[in-house]
Design an enzyme around this catalytic site. Structure first.
Site, PDB file in Angstrom:
ATOM      1  N   HIS A 165       0.833  -1.191   0.000  1.00 46.38           N
ATOM      2  CA  HIS A 165       0.000   0.000   0.000  1.00 46.38           C
ATOM      3  C   HIS A 165       0.871   1.246   0.000  1.00 46.38           C
ATOM      4  O   HIS A 165       2.038   1.204   0.389  1.00 46.38           O
ATOM      5  CB  HIS A 165      -0.935   0.023   1.214  1.00 46.38           C
TER       6      HIS A 165
ATOM      7  N   CYS B 298       1.848   3.786  11.588  1.00 51.14           N
ATOM      8  CA  CYS B 298       2.798   3.284  10.597  1.00 51.14           C
ATOM      9  C   CYS B 298       3.084   4.398   9.601  1.00 51.14           C
ATOM     10  O   CYS B 298       2.406   5.432   9.614  1.00 51.14           O
ATOM     11  CB  CYS B 298       2.260   2.044   9.894  1.00 51.14           C
TER      12      CYS B 298
END
Length: 691
Positions: free
Chosen positions: A65, A210
């Site tokens: 991603h 993250c």
């Protein structure tokens, strides 16, 4: 607003063998549907994200991603692989691959939907239904969580996937509020009440984050909440993701018995959790071993250990490891300082260089423009540029020291770091003094943070006590203990650079050229660059030669790769030839990272070739006596370079050497009889984290 995933974005028979090929196959579906505008650019962003941290998860899941300017709207593509694809998960290959694409701006509603999906991936019933799905339309509906009985036919016996789909639909539709995930994460995990029991359950607050804030952030939150429920403890999670974050209630924080930081970027407003027993790990540890983290924080609470005030730099995830070794942390601390210093270098250095170009080298003797400025005289404008640039340059050493300390000890390190850096300037300790001052400031603050403090004093520690004590200690050390020896060393280095001639200068040029081209913008490259710009604070003939050699050598790798793809294009993939076009501009602009896609695809041939050319250019630049007052700019500051024609000759020579070597080495490579077309171009776009 289009649906997040459609049947056209589902591939139930994904045949790719590598993670790069899988990403390309799914990205091509996105491009075909008009959701990705530049396939190669998007894949480069995916590869850059993958280089930061693997995206494989336990349970056979891969979630490549990224956020990219080449994405028109948040999009999800799904592929199912029969053979499995290695995404770096500890338990082996992934058979369920989700490619998540979010626009650079990050639409909050869709990001919340993506975060909800990430949490569902921790549910075995949901993933089990995906493994048994037989039609792309029904698979897309199951992932979206809508449609009548989505996924019900594909579920195995007793799986109740219709319930799962209904729950998914409700949660996905409810995720339209940007902070919905953070709100739901803040709710305590349910626990089984015991009649007539009054003891308060153990409470843990967890912060997850993250680098992109899309997937791992929310999967770690889900994993920790489930582990807390199983262990009989209350877990309150604050997800600091791309859709924003909602702060936990201050009372919940105050009542918490322990803290878990599962993060790969800096925790925002970390001081809220000071004084609590704390476990500090990477985000993937929160996904893969939540029960261990909960047990660890309970153990720390039992022994009275508090460690909430940890360094700002997030520890890199290493499976079972919870931190890096000292050498790795030291490099990160130094690079933090350098990264914050570079914008001051570029702004101040280029302004000073332009001032010299307009007003000549006597512009440094001009009176203050605050007292004397004539709008129609170029000399006044040159003096203005010089004086603004000088002010910006005056921040170099304090910023370097301050942010080294910040990298070590978070915001409490800023004040003593800046104070120590300013003292380094005062005593003429220069660039080296700033390095030492930053490390001292960080170490002093970290030592103070380890002292057990009564709860009543914790509120004033970060704003009063720590800045006061640490600044006094750092000031004492810099003025009376280490400052003078460092100043003497700095003077010796300056005198040595001033006297560089002949063979010594050429050897230094070779060394700097090798460093600039070894990791193409990585730590060694930054060390050589920082050494050069440090000399510009107090420029002399030697330091100006060093700056010229460093910039010239740094331009060689991308220029050489661009030239090689032009003269022998058949040795390169289509994607590399496209990257070669951009490398012309990047190399001319002194952006060494332009060669990274080539080095990532073929490091054993590209990196040695780049180093050879860089060494030649660095040696020739020093031998020709070229000088440079600007810290950046590439060919656009050639008019500001001493011996400009010889300087360009040095760059051309090094570029020619690198080009010849890389063409020769690639030409000697034996062609593979079964060379797959997609794989090389995928790999060519894989950008390391150092970029």
């Amino acid at each position: 607003m289009s649906e997040l995933i459609t049947a056209e974005l589902v591939d139930l028979d994904l045949s790719a063998e590598t993670k790069e090929a899988a990403a390309r196959s799914l990205a091509e579906r996105m491009a075909a549907s008009g959701r990705v505008t530049d396939l190669e650019g998007f894949l480069a962003d995916v590869a850059a994200r993958e280089a930061q941290m693997s995206t494989g998860l336990d349970g056979g899941i891969g979630i490549p991603h990224c956020r990219s300017e080449h994405v028109t709207e948040p999009t999800l593509a799904f592929g199912r692989s029969a053979a499995g694809i290695d995404f770096g998960a500890p338990d082996g290959p992934a058979d369920l691959i989700f490619l998540i694409a979010a626009p650079a701006g990050g639409d909050a509603d869709h990001l919340s939907i993506l975060s909800t999906l990430a949490r569902h991936l921790m549910d075995e019933t949901f993933t089990g239904a995906l493994r048994t799905a037989t039609a792309p339309e029904r698979t897309a509906a199951l992932i979206r969580g809508d449609g009548p009985g989505a996924g019900e036919a594909e579920a195995g016996p007793g799986e109740k996937s219709s319930d799962r789909a209904a729950e998914s639909a409700a949660q996905v539709r409810g995720a339209a509020e940007p902070d919905q995930d953070a709100q739901s994460a803040a709710e305590p995990a349910p626990s089984t009440p015991t009649p007539n029991s009054t003891p308060t359950p153990f409470r843990i607050i967890a912060i997850t984050s993250c680098p992109t804030g899309i997937a791992h952030t929310y999967m770690a939150a889900e994993s920790l909440e489930k582990a807390g429920q199983a262990a009989g403890v209350e877990v309150f999670v604050e997800t600091q993701g791309s859709a924003g974050f909602q702060r936990l209630d201050p009372q919940i924080v105050a009542d918490a018995d322990g803290v878990i930081f599962a993060h790969d970027v800096e925790v925002r407003e970390k001081e809220r959790f000071a004084g609590k027993p704390t476990v500090d790990v990477g985000v993937k540890a929160g996904i893969n071993r939540p029960a261990e983290l909960i047990a660890e924080v309970r153990q720390k609470a039992a022994t009275g250990e508090t460690s909430a005030q940890a360094p700002a730099t997030a520890p890199m995830d290493k499976g079972a490891d919870t931190g890096d070794n000292f050498a790795t942390r030291l490099r990160k601390w130094l690079m933090t300082g350098v990264s914050y210093m570079v914008p001051f270098v570029a702004a101040g250095g280029l302004l000073i260089a332009l001032a010299f170009a307009i007003g000549g080298y006597t512009v440094n003797k001009a009176p203050s423009v605050a007292e004397h400025f004539l709008w129609t005289e170029s000399a006044s404008w040159a003096a203005l540029l010089f004086q603004i640039g000088s002010v910006a340059f005056g921040f170099l050493v304090p910023v370097l020291a301050g942010f080294i300390a910040y990298g070590m000890a978070d915001r409490p390190g800023l004040v003593p770091g800046f104070v120590g850096g300013a003292i380094a300037l005062t005593i003429n300790a220069g660039f080296l003094g700033g390095l030492i001052a930053g490390l001292l400031a960080g170490a002093v603050v970290m030592a103070i943070q380890r002292v057990r403090i009564p709860p009543v004093l914790r509120g004033i520690m970060p704003v009063v006590v720590i800045p006061l004590i640490s600044s006094a200690i750092v000031g004492f050390l810099m003025f009376l203990v280490v400052g003078k020896p460092i100043a003497a060393l700095q003077k010796g280095l300056t005198d040595w650079l001033s006297g560089l001639t002949g063979a010594n200068a050429i050897i230094l040029g070779v060394l700097l050229g090798l460093m600039m081209c070894f990791d193409l913008g990585g730590p060694l490259n930054k060390v050589a660059y920082a050494f050069a710009v440090g000399g510009l604070a107090n420029p002399n003939e030697g330091s100006l030669k060093v700056m010229a050699a460093v910039m010239a050598a740094g331009m060689v790798p991308p220029l050489a790769m661009a030239l090689a793809t032009t003269v022998r294009g058949r040795l390169f993939t289509k994607a590399e030839r496209e990257n070669g076009k951009a490398a012309w501009v990047l190399g001319a602009s002194f952006i060494t990272e332009g060669a990274i896609p080539f080095a990532a695809a073929d490091p054993l041939r590209v990196i040695p070739s780049a180093m050879a050319g860089g060494a030649v250019t660095g040696a020739l630049s020093m031998a020709f006596g070229c000088t440079l007052r600007a810290p950046h700019g590439g060919i656009f500051v050639v008019p500001l370079i001493g011996q400009p024609f010889l300087y360009l000759l040095a760059i051309a020579a090094g570029t020619g050497v690198s080009t010849a070597l890389v063409v020769l080495l690639k030409g000697l490579r034996k062609p593979s009889p079964t060379h797959p077309a997609p794989a090389p171009s995928d790999t060519a776009n894989e950008v390391p984290a150092a970029a």
